[in-house]
Design a protein around this motif. Structure first.
Motif, mmCIF file in Angstrom:
data_model
loop_
_atom_site.group_PDB
_atom_site.id
_atom_site.type_symbol
_atom_site.label_atom_id
_atom_site.label_comp_id
_atom_site.label_asym_id
_atom_site.label_seq_id
_atom_site.Cartn_x
_atom_site.Cartn_y
_atom_site.Cartn_z
ATOM 1 N N HIS A 16 -12.350 3.766 5.999
ATOM 2 C CA HIS A 16 -11.728 2.985 6.370
ATOM 3 C C HIS A 16 -12.035 1.726 5.390
ATOM 4 C CE1 HIS A 16 -14.402 1.937 10.295
ATOM 5 N NE2 HIS A 16 -14.917 0.970 8.916
ATOM 6 N N TYR A 17 -13.489 1.845 4.793
ATOM 7 C CA TYR A 17 -13.971 1.484 4.496
ATOM 8 C C TYR A 17 -13.913 1.422 2.611
ATOM 9 C CZ TYR A 17 -18.734 1.265 6.943
ATOM 10 O OH TYR A 17 -19.280 1.146 7.958
ATOM 11 N N ARG A 18 -12.892 2.741 2.188
ATOM 12 C CA ARG A 18 -12.748 2.634 0.876
ATOM 13 C C ARG A 18 -10.573 1.582 0.955
ATOM 14 N NH1 ARG A 18 -13.639 7.337 -2.853
ATOM 15 N NH2 ARG A 18 -15.554 8.369 -1.058
ATOM 16 N N SER A 19 -10.006 2.096 2.567
ATOM 17 C CA SER A 19 -8.556 0.974 2.424
ATOM 18 C C SER A 19 -9.435 -0.264 2.750
ATOM 19 C CB SER A 19 -7.916 1.442 3.222
ATOM 20 O OG SER A 19 -8.900 2.086 4.931
ATOM 21 N N VAL A 20 -9.988 -0.806 3.338
ATOM 22 C CA VAL A 20 -10.389 -2.218 3.229
ATOM 23 C C VAL A 20 -10.614 -2.535 1.410
ATOM 24 C CG1 VAL A 20 -12.291 -4.139 3.454
ATOM 25 C CG2 VAL A 20 -11.341 -2.414 5.160
ATOM 26 N N ALA A 21 -11.404 -1.642 0.765
ATOM 27 C CA ALA A 21 -11.764 -2.398 -0.666
ATOM 28 C C ALA A 21 -10.262 -2.173 -1.251
ATOM 29 C CB ALA A 21 -12.500 -1.135 -0.755
ATOM 30 N N LYS A 22 -9.345 -1.509 -1.044
ATOM 31 C CA LYS A 22 -7.698 -0.972 -1.958
ATOM 32 C C LYS A 22 -7.374 -2.518 -1.996
ATOM 33 C CE LYS A 22 -7.740 3.491 -2.085
ATOM 34 N NZ LYS A 22 -7.366 4.235 -1.551
ATOM 35 N N VAL A 23 -7.202 -2.891 -0.548
ATOM 36 C CA VAL A 23 -6.505 -4.263 0.260
ATOM 37 C C VAL A 23 -7.399 -5.124 -0.220
ATOM 38 C CG1 VAL A 23 -6.046 -5.554 2.141
ATOM 39 C CG2 VAL A 23 -5.728 -3.352 2.408
ATOM 40 N N LEU A 24 -8.632 -5.557 -0.916
ATOM 41 C CA LEU A 24 -9.268 -6.614 -1.313
ATOM 42 C C LEU A 24 -9.340 -6.390 -3.070
ATOM 43 C CD1 LEU A 24 -12.154 -6.144 0.781
ATOM 44 C CD2 LEU A 24 -10.835 -7.961 1.437
ATOM 45 N N TYR A 50 -18.356 -4.234 6.150
ATOM 46 C CA TYR A 50 -19.619 -3.190 5.574
ATOM 47 C C TYR A 50 -20.735 -3.608 6.368
ATOM 48 C CZ TYR A 50 -15.691 -2.982 1.826
ATOM 49 O OH TYR A 50 -15.017 -2.104 1.787
ATOM 50 N N PHE A 91 -5.157 -8.700 4.653
ATOM 51 C CA PHE A 91 -4.519 -7.585 5.658
ATOM 52 C C PHE A 91 -5.819 -7.598 6.741
ATOM 53 C CE2 PHE A 91 -1.842 -3.456 5.912
ATOM 54 C CZ PHE A 91 -2.355 -3.715 7.707
ATOM 55 N N GLN A 95 -8.865 -13.928 0.655
ATOM 56 C CA GLN A 95 -7.953 -13.662 -0.308
ATOM 57 C C GLN A 95 -6.981 -14.602 -1.254
ATOM 58 O OE1 GLN A 95 -7.299 -10.328 1.035
ATOM 59 N NE2 GLN A 95 -6.996 -9.821 -0.626
ATOM 60 N N PHE A 147 -7.144 -5.577 9.907
ATOM 61 C CA PHE A 147 -6.863 -4.410 10.688
ATOM 62 C C PHE A 147 -7.855 -4.564 12.455
ATOM 63 C CE2 PHE A 147 -7.384 -3.178 6.306
ATOM 64 C CZ PHE A 147 -7.128 -2.795 5.983
ATOM 65 N N LEU A 185 -14.704 -9.331 -5.594
ATOM 66 C CA LEU A 185 -13.260 -8.476 -6.100
ATOM 67 C C LEU A 185 -11.803 -9.323 -6.215
ATOM 68 C CD1 LEU A 185 -13.547 -6.013 -3.199
ATOM 69 C CD2 LEU A 185 -14.268 -5.793 -5.308
ATOM 70 N N ARG A 216 -4.248 -15.380 0.203
ATOM 71 C CA ARG A 216 -2.796 -15.180 -0.361
ATOM 72 C C ARG A 216 -1.797 -15.968 1.329
ATOM 73 N NH1 ARG A 216 -3.958 -9.093 -1.648
ATOM 74 N NH2 ARG A 216 -5.089 -10.136 -3.705
ATOM 75 N N LEU A 226 1.039 -1.147 -0.468
ATOM 76 C CA LEU A 226 -0.314 0.228 0.045
ATOM 77 C C LEU A 226 0.512 1.310 0.193
ATOM 78 C CD1 LEU A 226 -2.970 -1.460 2.499
ATOM 79 C CD2 LEU A 226 -2.444 -0.888 -0.094
#
Lengths: 241, 304
Positions: free
Chosen positions: B191-199, A77, A69, A140, A71, A92, A142, A52
């Motif tokens: 963090h909704y966006r960062s999670v999506a990015k990580v995924l 969601y 990852f 994922q 957290f 995704l 990984r 990242l």
């Protein structure tokens, strides 16, 4: 070798370096606890390993497919059910619809949440949410799993249980886990190896192996915990003037 | 427990936990999960129906009392019973039905078009920073401008046709929908966006799979306001633009009452306009919003 960090450094803009000369090598299938006080750049280090952020200097070697990852906040969601959250991660990744459902069910079963699959995050307890987050991270597929203080916000009973749970899942899935924590006891309990990071800048200053025999023997584990705590305090004291 | 912990070395992974211990852990977890979960309970809530009905009865009673005090001539200040009589008369003539159908068709069609235009526009503005900076203030400004202000321009452009009415409706609804969506997107936890990015979400996937659903409560609030604005501006347009190829809507009925100096028709039209608005809220937006909030666990303790 799964993850290799060589002289890794990171600074933001003109500020003081956050990480400076981080060296570590983490074997495939190893469980490593990364221990440090505040300001040791743990999160930055994980972000770099996850791809990242880019390091300012040094080199790193990670598996080509990157890392999963998890957290401190489950970050599920809220408009999706537990299964929906796991399925979205699979989607995704490009997994087909029929397979998504089966795989999500399988993963939720793995974290013992098969029966709560259709519940929404607000109907789950904190520990259950973290288990869904773990299932999502595992989806994922990984090799490396990065965990950023995932149990820090949980109560002691739940955390204790999740330690057993994580150990079991690690054994069943053969992942390489890098687990960031500032809880020495947690590090000793989970990690096969504990790496101590200094603060400002972050750097690996000490490392301990935690053999199974030590984990098993309460007295030995306590002695090692005390030992590591002393070293950590010494590191913290260095910053007081 | 003691027997298996010694096997915590690499390579000995799978052999570690015995079956009973996994079962043991599962049972322990199930117990803790049960203790930590709250049972959701829902019951039939008659207050939701009875209280608003009661409020309407109270308002009608007060209105009837004030009207029967005789402060003004009865034809200038009719009571609820007189207005009901007027409405019944209009109903027999078929005028109310025609007006409601005409206005509702226009309102819904205009609103639907506004959604189709406003949604991608809002999403684009919320997600692309330069666009947002450039056009954001303009869109907010448009929301402040009463869309009735467009009626004269629309009449000059489109004449007394349905085009005028639809133009005014769009100018009223689109800015509200865009602004609602932007506000919804702004309130998404980072963090909704960062999670999506990580995924591994792409930009488009991020927008459609995460940002849009996360912004749904704000979006629905924007839609609700957009509907209110389109309904209002539709009425205004219908009052101002009468004749030509324009059909006969509720606004036209209101204007007719004014021309005839018939307070019964005027009040009857107002009540019909209000009733349509309330029905749409009760039948469409209310349930949608409640369902949305309940599913996200945001309804507990609310007064709704």
């Amino acid at each position: 070798m799964s993850v290799l960090l060589e002289n890794l450094g990171k600074r933001f803009g003109d500020g003081a370096p956050v990480l400076d000369g981080v060296n570590a090598s983490i074997g495939a299938g190893e469980f490593v606890a990364l221990l440090g006080a505040s300001g040791c750049g743990k999160s930055t280090l994980l972000n770099i390993i996850a791809g990242l952020e880019r390091p300012s200097s040094g080199a790193l070697e990670v598996p080509a497919d990157g890392a999963a990852f998890m957290f401190q906040d489950a970050a599920l969601y809220p408009w999706l059910t537990a299964r929906g959250n796991v399925e979205l991660a699979l989607k995704l990744r490009g997994v087909g619809k029929a397979e998504r459902r089966a795989r999500a069910t399988e993963l939720l079963d793995l974290v013992h949440l098969g029966e709560a699959a259709d519940k929404r995050p607000h109907e789950l307890s904190g520990g259950m949410r973290q288990r869904v987050a773990l299932a999502r991270a595992l989806s994922q597929d990984r090799e490396v799993l990065l965990m950023d203080e995932p149990f820090a916000a949980l109560d002691a009973i739940t955390r204790d249980l999740l330690h057993d749970e994580l150990t079991r899942i690690w054994r069943e899935t053969n992942r390489t886990i890098i687990f960031v924590t500032h809880n020495v006891r947690e590090a000793v309990r989970l990690g096969q190896r504990v790496l101590l990071l200094s603060s400002r800048p972050g750097r690996v200053v000490s490392e301990w192996a935690v053999p199974g025999a030590v984990k098993d023997d309460a007295a030995a584990a306590a002695a090692l915990t005390a030992d590591i705590t002393a070293r950590l305090r010494e590191e913290i004291r260095r910053h007081g003037k | 427990m003691a027997s298996n912990v010694t096997e915590l070395e690499p390579g000995a992974h799978a052999a570690g936990t015995t079956r009973t211990e996994t079962e043991d852990l599962r049972a322990l977890e199930a117990g803790l999960d049960e203790l930590q979960s709250e049972a959701a309970h829902r019951r039939r809530d008659w207050g939701r129906v009875a209280l608003p009905l009661g409020a309407v009865v109270v308002v009608l009673l007060v209105w009837q009392i004030v009207a029967s005090l005789g402060l003004k001539r009865q034809d200038l200040m009719p009571g609820p019973l007189d207005v009901a009589a007027s409405l019944a008369q209009l109903w027999r003539e078929g005028q109310v039905q025609e007006a409601i159908v005409t206005s509702l068709t226009r309102g819904l069609l205009g609103f639907a078009v506004s959604i189709v235009i406003g949604t991608p526009l809002g999403l684009l503005l919320a997600q692309v920073r330069p666009l947002r900076r450039a056009f954001g203030p303009l869109i907010s400004g448009l929301q402040v401008l009463p869309s009735v202000a467009w009626v004269p321009a629309a009449i000059i452009w489109f004449g007394l046709t349905d085009g005028t009415v639809y133009f005014v409706v769009l100018m009223g609804a689109i800015p509200s929908i865009v602004n609602g969506l932007i506000a919804g997107v702004d309130q998404i936890p980072p963090h909704y966006r960062s999670v999506a990015k990580v995924l591994g979400a792409s930009r488009l996937e991020l927008a459609l799979q995460v940002v849009l659903p996360a912004a749904l409560p704000g979006y629905v609030a924007g839609l609700k306001q957009g509907w209110a604005f389109s309904w209002r501006s539709l009425m205004a347009a219908e009052i101002i633009a009468v004749g030509g190829s324009l059909g006969f809507g509720l606004g036209s009925l209101l204007d007719q009452g004014r021309t005839l100096s018939d307070m019964g028709i005027v009040m009857g039209a107002i009540i019909a306009i209000l009733a349509v608005g309330i029905l749409i809220e009760l039948l469409v937006f209310g349930p949608v919003e409640r369902r949305l909030l309940r599913r996200r666990g945001l309804l507990a303790g609310a007064t709704r």
